[in-house]
Design a protein around this motif. Structure first.
Motif, PDB file in Angstrom:
ATOM      1  N   ARG A  28       0.828  -1.212   0.000  1.00 32.69           N
ATOM      2  CA  ARG A  28       0.000   0.000   0.000  1.00 32.69           C
ATOM      3  C   ARG A  28       0.861   1.260   0.000  1.00 32.69           C
ATOM      4  O   ARG A  28       0.590   2.201  -0.741  1.00 32.69           O
ATOM      5  N   ALA A  29       1.879   1.283   0.819  1.00 38.03           N
ATOM      6  CA  ALA A  29       2.759   2.456   0.877  1.00 38.03           C
ATOM      7  C   ALA A  29       3.480   2.667  -0.449  1.00 38.03           C
ATOM      8  O   ALA A  29       3.518   3.782  -0.982  1.00 38.03           O
ATOM      9  N   ASN A  30       4.036   1.599  -1.008  1.00 36.73           N
ATOM     10  CA  ASN A  30       4.743   1.705  -2.294  1.00 36.73           C
ATOM     11  C   ASN A  30       3.793   2.085  -3.420  1.00 36.73           C
ATOM     12  O   ASN A  30       4.125   2.915  -4.270  1.00 36.73           O
ATOM     13  N   ASN A  31       2.620   1.476  -3.442  1.00 29.36           N
ATOM     14  CA  ASN A  31       1.670   1.731  -4.520  1.00 29.36           C
ATOM     15  C   ASN A  31       1.157   3.167  -4.508  1.00 29.36           C
ATOM     16  O   ASN A  31       0.978   3.771  -5.564  1.00 29.36           O
ATOM     17  N   GLU A  32       0.912   3.719  -3.334  1.00 25.30           N
ATOM     18  CA  GLU A  32       0.472   5.115  -3.258  1.00 25.30           C
ATOM     19  C   GLU A  32       1.527   6.029  -3.866  1.00 25.30           C
ATOM     20  O   GLU A  32       1.206   6.930  -4.638  1.00 25.30           O
ATOM     21  N   ARG A  33       2.760   5.776  -3.540  1.00 27.79           N
ATOM     22  CA  ARG A  33       3.866   6.587  -4.058  1.00 27.79           C
ATOM     23  C   ARG A  33       3.981   6.454  -5.579  1.00 27.79           C
ATOM     24  O   ARG A  33       4.289   7.418  -6.275  1.00 27.79           O
ATOM     25  N   LEU A  34       3.712   5.274  -6.106  1.00 25.15           N
ATOM     26  CA  LEU A  34       3.881   4.998  -7.543  1.00 25.15           C
ATOM     27  C   LEU A  34       2.588   5.139  -8.356  1.00 25.15           C
ATOM     28  O   LEU A  34       2.589   4.824  -9.542  1.00 25.15           O
ATOM     29  N   PRO A  54       0.741   3.621 -14.065  1.00 27.60           N
ATOM     30  CA  PRO A  54       1.622   4.026 -15.153  1.00 27.60           C
ATOM     31  C   PRO A  54       2.406   2.813 -15.681  1.00 27.60           C
ATOM     32  O   PRO A  54       2.934   2.021 -14.887  1.00 27.60           O
ATOM     33  N   PRO A  55       2.478   2.651 -16.997  1.00 33.41           N
ATOM     34  CA  PRO A  55       3.121   1.453 -17.560  1.00 33.41           C
ATOM     35  C   PRO A  55       4.519   1.154 -17.024  1.00 33.41           C
ATOM     36  O   PRO A  55       4.813  -0.003 -16.683  1.00 33.41           O
ATOM     37  N   ASP A  59       5.505  -2.297 -14.981  1.00 32.63           N
ATOM     38  CA  ASP A  59       6.586  -3.170 -15.448  1.00 32.63           C
ATOM     39  C   ASP A  59       7.646  -3.366 -14.369  1.00 32.63           C
ATOM     40  O   ASP A  59       8.098  -4.494 -14.123  1.00 32.63           O
ATOM     41  N   ALA A  60       8.028  -2.281 -13.705  1.00 38.79           N
ATOM     42  CA  ALA A  60       9.046  -2.377 -12.650  1.00 38.79           C
ATOM     43  C   ALA A  60       8.542  -3.193 -11.468  1.00 38.79           C
ATOM     44  O   ALA A  60       9.272  -4.026 -10.916  1.00 38.79           O
ATOM     45  N   LEU A  61       7.278  -2.973 -11.095  1.00 37.37           N
ATOM     46  CA  LEU A  61       6.720  -3.731  -9.973  1.00 37.37           C
ATOM     47  C   LEU A  61       6.642  -5.219 -10.306  1.00 37.37           C
ATOM     48  O   LEU A  61       6.992  -6.060  -9.472  1.00 37.37           O
ATOM     49  N   PHE A  62       6.226  -5.551 -11.503  1.00 30.83           N
ATOM     50  CA  PHE A  62       6.126  -6.973 -11.859  1.00 30.83           C
ATOM     51  C   PHE A  62       7.514  -7.614 -11.903  1.00 30.83           C
ATOM     52  O   PHE A  62       7.669  -8.769 -11.486  1.00 30.83           O
ATOM     53  N   TRP A  90      -8.514   1.795  -4.185  1.00 30.29           N
ATOM     54  CA  TRP A  90      -7.627   0.946  -3.375  1.00 30.29           C
ATOM     55  C   TRP A  90      -6.180   1.056  -3.837  1.00 30.29           C
ATOM     56  O   TRP A  90      -5.862   0.665  -4.958  1.00 30.29           O
ATOM     57  N   SER A  91      -5.287   1.535  -2.956  1.00 27.96           N
ATOM     58  CA  SER A  91      -3.865   1.447  -3.295  1.00 27.96           C
ATOM     59  C   SER A  91      -3.456  -0.027  -3.319  1.00 27.96           C
ATOM     60  O   SER A  91      -2.597  -0.423  -4.090  1.00 27.96           O
ATOM     61  N   MET A  92      -4.120  -0.821  -2.508  1.00 26.85           N
ATOM     62  CA  MET A  92      -3.995  -2.275  -2.580  1.00 26.85           C
ATOM     63  C   MET A  92      -5.092  -2.885  -1.726  1.00 26.85           C
ATOM     64  O   MET A  92      -4.956  -2.988  -0.505  1.00 26.85           O
ATOM     65  N   GLY A  93      -6.190  -3.240  -2.373  1.00 31.28           N
ATOM     66  CA  GLY A  93      -7.224  -3.981  -1.676  1.00 31.28           C
ATOM     67  C   GLY A  93      -6.672  -5.351  -1.317  1.00 31.28           C
ATOM     68  O   GLY A  93      -5.748  -5.846  -1.967  1.00 31.28           O
ATOM     69  N   TYR A  94      -7.219  -5.956  -0.292  1.00 26.29           N
ATOM     70  CA  TYR A  94      -6.687  -7.252   0.147  1.00 26.29           C
ATOM     71  C   TYR A  94      -7.807  -8.109   0.720  1.00 26.29           C
ATOM     72  O   TYR A  94      -8.679  -7.616   1.446  1.00 26.29           O
TER      73      TYR A  94
END
Length: 138
Positions: A28-34, A54-55, A59-62, A90-94
């Motif tokens: 969640r913290a990383n996704n909000e930033r990115l 953003p593409p 790509d970097a996250l994967f 959701w920055s990251m729903g879980y």
């Protein structure tokens, strides 16, 4: 323009509830930033995740996920370009499901998570994609 990607993976080591909580908080913290949004599902040692953003960030996250030794047998389920987010809130729903809940949602009696990996043709109605979509509707 946004990129989306979904994948499934098996845990390479057991994840405790605390491990999962830390993983989600970090995501969640990383996704909000990115500027990445999405949904992570966990059940019976299996992860299924949908990410969008953003593409270059997707790509970097994967790449980071595929290099993470906590995952094994990573299978990409879908990937494409979209104009609109599915998970904008959701920055990251879980969600952590048990096997009975997954079987009920998918209407597969005695569901075996390995079905996700046997039927991984992108956009094919894979059980992992169906589970992500059904969870979003809840």
């Amino acid at each position: 323009m946004l990129k989306y990607l979904s994948y499934a993976s098996k845990e390479a080591q057991h994840f405790s509830e605390e491990d999962l909580k830390q993983l989600v908080e970090q995501a969640r913290a990383n996704n909000e930033r990115l500027e990445i949004t999405g949904l992570l599902l966990y059940f019976d040692g299996t992860f299924t995740q949908y990410i969008e953003g953003p593409p270059a960030h997707i790509d970097a996250l994967f790449q980071t996920i595929t290099a993470d030794p906590r995952h094994e047998f990573i299978v990409q389920l879908s990937c494409g370009i979209t104009e609109n987010r599915k998970y904008k809130e959701w920055s990251m729903g879980y969600k952590n499901y048990d096997q009975i809940e997954v079987a009920e949602i998918l209407n597969y009696p005695n569901f075996n998570p390995d079905r996700i990996f046997r039927n991984y043709i992108p956009h094919s109605g894979n059980p992992g994609i169906i589970l992500l979509d059904e969870t979003r509707k809840q």
